[in-house]
Design an enzyme around this catalytic site. Structure first.
Site, PDB file in Angstrom:
ATOM      1  N   SER A  92       0.853  -1.192   0.000  1.00 21.64           N
ATOM      2  CA  SER A  92       0.000   0.000   0.000  1.00 21.64           C
ATOM      3  C   SER A  92       0.884   1.236   0.000  1.00 21.64           C
ATOM      4  O   SER A  92       1.991   1.221   0.562  1.00 21.64           O
ATOM      5  CB  SER A  92      -0.865   0.021   1.262  1.00 21.64           C
ATOM      6  OG  SER A  92      -1.477   1.288   1.417  1.00 21.64           O
ATOM      7  N   TYR A 139      -1.406  -0.579  10.277  1.00 23.63           N
ATOM      8  CA  TYR A 139      -1.616  -1.051   8.896  1.00 23.63           C
ATOM      9  C   TYR A 139      -0.443  -0.641   8.010  1.00 23.63           C
ATOM     10  O   TYR A 139       0.107  -1.466   7.263  1.00 23.63           O
ATOM     11  CB  TYR A 139      -2.918  -0.454   8.356  1.00 23.63           C
ATOM     12  CG  TYR A 139      -3.143  -0.669   6.874  1.00 23.63           C
ATOM     13  CD1 TYR A 139      -3.555  -1.905   6.389  1.00 23.63           C
ATOM     14  CD2 TYR A 139      -2.951   0.371   5.957  1.00 23.63           C
ATOM     15  CE1 TYR A 139      -3.758  -2.104   5.027  1.00 23.63           C
ATOM     16  CE2 TYR A 139      -3.156   0.182   4.604  1.00 23.63           C
ATOM     17  CZ  TYR A 139      -3.561  -1.053   4.136  1.00 23.63           C
ATOM     18  OH  TYR A 139      -3.764  -1.243   2.791  1.00 23.63           O
TER      19      TYR A 139
END
Ligand code: NAP
Length: 247
Positions: free
Chosen positions: A142, A156
């Site tokens: 990501s 995350y």
């Protein structure tokens, strides 16, 4: 027929990748954790278009499930060519000083340990060292990995940073054994992951901060994944492909 496993392929980026892969001739294993209906819908869409797919439930947080996923694919679809380590989760927006150990451990288990174990199972099958014929692994990271996720989800972001480093190391470890390992690093994409973190409007809210002025679509990520998975990327390993509208 080349065989591809996509973890978390019942929805979002995984589902788009599964449909594109099937259209390009892969037999695709559609992994999911709980949304059986969505997984079966992806299978049925692929079959209606003349492709081959199989839905397999397996929780990336459980090693036994992951082993069973790969054994099922061995039996039902045949020799594995490509693993797409796509399943991943976010959590509610929070600062670090609000996070429990349970939250952090769950995040790391699904987003790091799961992909590691899937890659282990793939290497056991693909590596020429183990009698395999080679293959490709595409890890989904990501843009958060380099942006850090401050005030939103540093857990995350850090889990995806681990995936970037993992790609770098594993690519070198198995490069001479016929396996290419690469990462796709999406920016904000229109999927249901944002609602799961209590922030369903994130794609719209982020648009202004994205140089291209909009969030991405799952298909736009799927094309990058398919490129890295296939023969056109035959000299690419340890690479990180940012598909993020320029962030
Ligand atoms: P999504 O729409 O929320 O879909 C998540 C998929 O992962 C579903 O198929 C879900 O299965 C599956 N999944 C969740 N937990 C799992 C588990 N424990 N075991 C197995 N499967 C599990 O997600 P997405 O937005 O497509 O994201 C896909 C990947 O791209 C993730 O790694 C995410 O971090 C990354 N990414 C997304 C964005 C974005 O903006 N969307 C940006 C950067 C990176 P069920 O249907 O059964 O729940």
């Amino acid at each position: 027929m080349s065989v591809m496993i996509i973890t978390g392929a019942s929805r979002g980026i995984g589902a788009a990748t599964a449909k594109l892969a099937a259209a390009r001739g892969y037999a695709v294993a559609i992994n999911y954790v709980s949304n059986r209906e969505a997984a079966e819908q992806v299978v049925s869409d692929i079959e209606s278009a003349g492709g081959r797919a199989l839905a397999v439930q397996a929780d990336m947080a459980h090693e036994a499930d992951i082993v069973r996923l790969f054994e099922t694919v061995d039996r039902e679809l045949g020799t594995l060519d490509v693993l797409v380590n796509n399943a991943g989760v976010i959590d509610r927006i929070a600062r670090l000083d609000e996070m429990s150990a349970e939250r952090i451990e769950r995040m790391m288990r699904i987003n790091i340990t799961g992909p590691f174990l899937c890659a282990r199972e793939a290497v056991k099958r693909m590596s020429t060292r183990h009698g395999g014929k080679g293959g490709a692994i595409v890890n989904i990271s990501s843009a958060a990995a380099h942006r850090g996720g401050a005030g939103e989800y540093v857990d995350y972001a850090a889990s995806k940073g681990a995936i970037d480093t993992f790609t770098e190391g594993l690519a070198k470890e198995v490069a001479a054994e016929g396996i290419r390992v690469n990462t796709v690093r999406p920016g904000v994409v229109h999927t249901e992951i944002h609602a799961s973190g209590g922030n369903p409007d994130k794609p719209e809210k982020s648009s202004q901060a994205i140089p291209m002025g909009r969030a991405g679509e799952p298909d736009e990520i799927a094309h990058g994944i398919l490129w890295l998975a296939g023969g056109e990327a035959s000299f690419a390993t340890g690479a990180c492909l940012d598909i993020d509208g320029g962030v």
